[in-house]
Design a protein around this motif. Structure first.
Motif: not given
Length: 464
Positions: A24, A319-321, A323-324, A21, A116, A291
């Motif tokens: 990104q 998920h991280g991608q 969220i970022g 996150a 996050v 998030w």
């Protein structure tokens, strides 16, 4: 709070979801627009926890080889990453987090505009007598893996080479293999009747028979009551209701639970598995600037339509991608998952996707099952390895509901065929018509997954 003219993003957790996150978001917004601070209580960041059993077993190097991006590399990209810093309190109303330096105890508050939560999962560690004795190890982080290896090194000069693994899920069977590779006599204690509760019992039975053939003793219905220690305070045995199993080292493989104590104390919404609940953008429900992703969240099961806890690195990175992208001003969603997972114990490959029989019953689905035995290559081609494929289909519609595979080389990744079909909502009849690659070195003329689908089609038709 952030300096005038730019926002501050705070990330709790420095592994897959959290740092994906942060990275990104940094790609989309430079330091002049977005200040990013990430807190990680451990010594490492952006690492593959899935690789720890293979590190312990000596198949891969570690820990450096398991780290995708170091703390210094993150800092070079404009992320203020603070290791050995634990977040102890989350003040959602005040938009701030309280942190504590693990080594010094120093505490401070840090404000945020966007947050996050990527706190991951914690190993299940029941409050049994002796559970914290030297020689008892959980395996979740690189620090855990190093502690286990350090403990094994201290045992190298001793005659004791007995390992007891408590639990027979993914971590349990993988750690059983790791200890077997290190020359230990391995006993796996499992509360269930068969290992791998992520499979149906008939498929789990195949795993158990294979493990027995490898020299791994698997004890079913073993409810651990205490860890017994010797005069030196270290572990000497694991006790159940009716037996004691000598042990020089004990590895806990009892699964994981979402690490959401911070979120719970802050009043954030949790689901039935204890994981955080988010919308499709991975924004925590009811929150504008929070998030969450990775092993601390629950996600939509695309087959059952219900929320599930799926602690897998594949999801955490996605998920991280997502969220970022959203934090950085873009747009992305995570529609859900079908629960695909693969593993192995020695040369036995294990795979599953979609629903088990009890999952289907739990949501009120009527279903049929089809189980077939096939081979990884054309039967006449050298190296053809056996595999068993089980498929679930909805009784009335023939919709594919799930698939499980247990076999030797070339078995596990075939589950991806079923995973794609599940995501697309295909019927088993449609699976039989898929244009899959064929040549004798790679597959029989009918792929084993399609053979199971053909049998499932017949079962659906026979059921009317």
């Amino acid at each position: 709070m952030a300096s005038k003219g730019r926002e501050r993003l705070v990330v709790i957790g420095g592994d897959a979801a959290g740092m994906a996150a942060a990275s990104q978001a940094r790609r989309l917004k430079g330091p002049d627009e977005l200040e990013i601070t990430a807190f990680e209580r451990g010594h490492f960041t952006s690492y593959s926890a899935c690789g720890i059993p293979y590190w312990v077993g000596g198949e891969v190097d570690g820990p450096d080889a398991l780290i995708a991006r170091t703390a210094e590399q993150h800092r070079e990209r404009g992320i203020d990453l603070r290791l050995r810093t634990e977040v102890t309190e989350l003040d959602v109303d005040g938009c701030r987090v309280r942190t504590r330096q693990v080594d010094t105890g120093e505490e401070a508050w840090t404000g945020y505009d966007k947050l996050v939560v990527a706190t991951g999962a914690r190993p299940v560690r029941p409050p049994l007598p002796g559970i914290d004795a030297p020689g008892v190890h959980g395996v979740q982080t690189l620090d855990d893996g190093q502690a286990l290896l350090d403990g094994l090194e201290r045992l190298e000069g001793d005659h004791g080479r007995r390992a007891v693994v408590v639990g027979a899920g993914y971590i349990g069977v993988e750690m059983a293999e790791a200890m077997l590779r290190r020359g230990y006599r391995v006993t796996v204690l499992n509360r269930g009747e068969q290992p791998m509760s992520t499979l149906d019992p008939d498929m789990g039975g195949l795993v158990r028979r294979a493990m027995d053939g490898m020299g791994i003793e698997t004890v079913a219905g073993a409810d651990v009551t205490r860890i017994l220690t010797g005069e030196d305070g270290g572990v000497r045995a694991v006790a159940t209701d009716d037996a004691e199993y000598p042990a020089d080292v004990v590895v806990l493989g009892m699964g994981v639970a979402p690490e959401t104590a911070l979120a719970r104390d802050a009043g954030l919404p949790l689901g039935g598995y204890g994981g955080l609940l988010t919308d499709l953008s991975m924004r925590v429900r009811g929150q504008e600037n929070v998030w969450a992703g990775g092993d601390c969240v629950e996600v939509l099961d695309l087959v059952s339509g219900r929320e599930r806890h799926l602690p897998l690195g594949t999801h955490a990175n996605k998920h991280g991608q997502i969220i970022g992208a959203n934090v950085g001003g873009g747009y992305a969603v995570f529609p859900g998952a079908v629960g695909t997972a693969v593993s192995k114990v020695c040369d036995l490959e294990i795979a599953r996707t979609g629903l088990r029989e009890r999952d289907a019953r739990a949501v009120g689905l009527q279903y049929v099952t089809a189980t077939v035995e096939s081979t990884s290559r054309a039967g006449y081609y050298p190296g053809a390895a056996p595999m068993t494929v089980k498929m679930l289909a909805e009784r009335r519609t023939g919709r594919l509901l799930g698939c499980q595979i247990v076999g030797r080389e070339g078995a596990a990744k075939r589950v991806d065929i079923a995973a794609v079909a599940l995501t697309a909502g295909m019927s088993v009849e449609q699976v039989t018509t898929l244009d899959l690659g064929y040549a004798p070195p790679f597959s029989p003329v009918w792929d084993p997954v399609q053979v199971a689908a053909r049998k499932a089609v017949t079962k659906v038709r026979d059921a009317g």
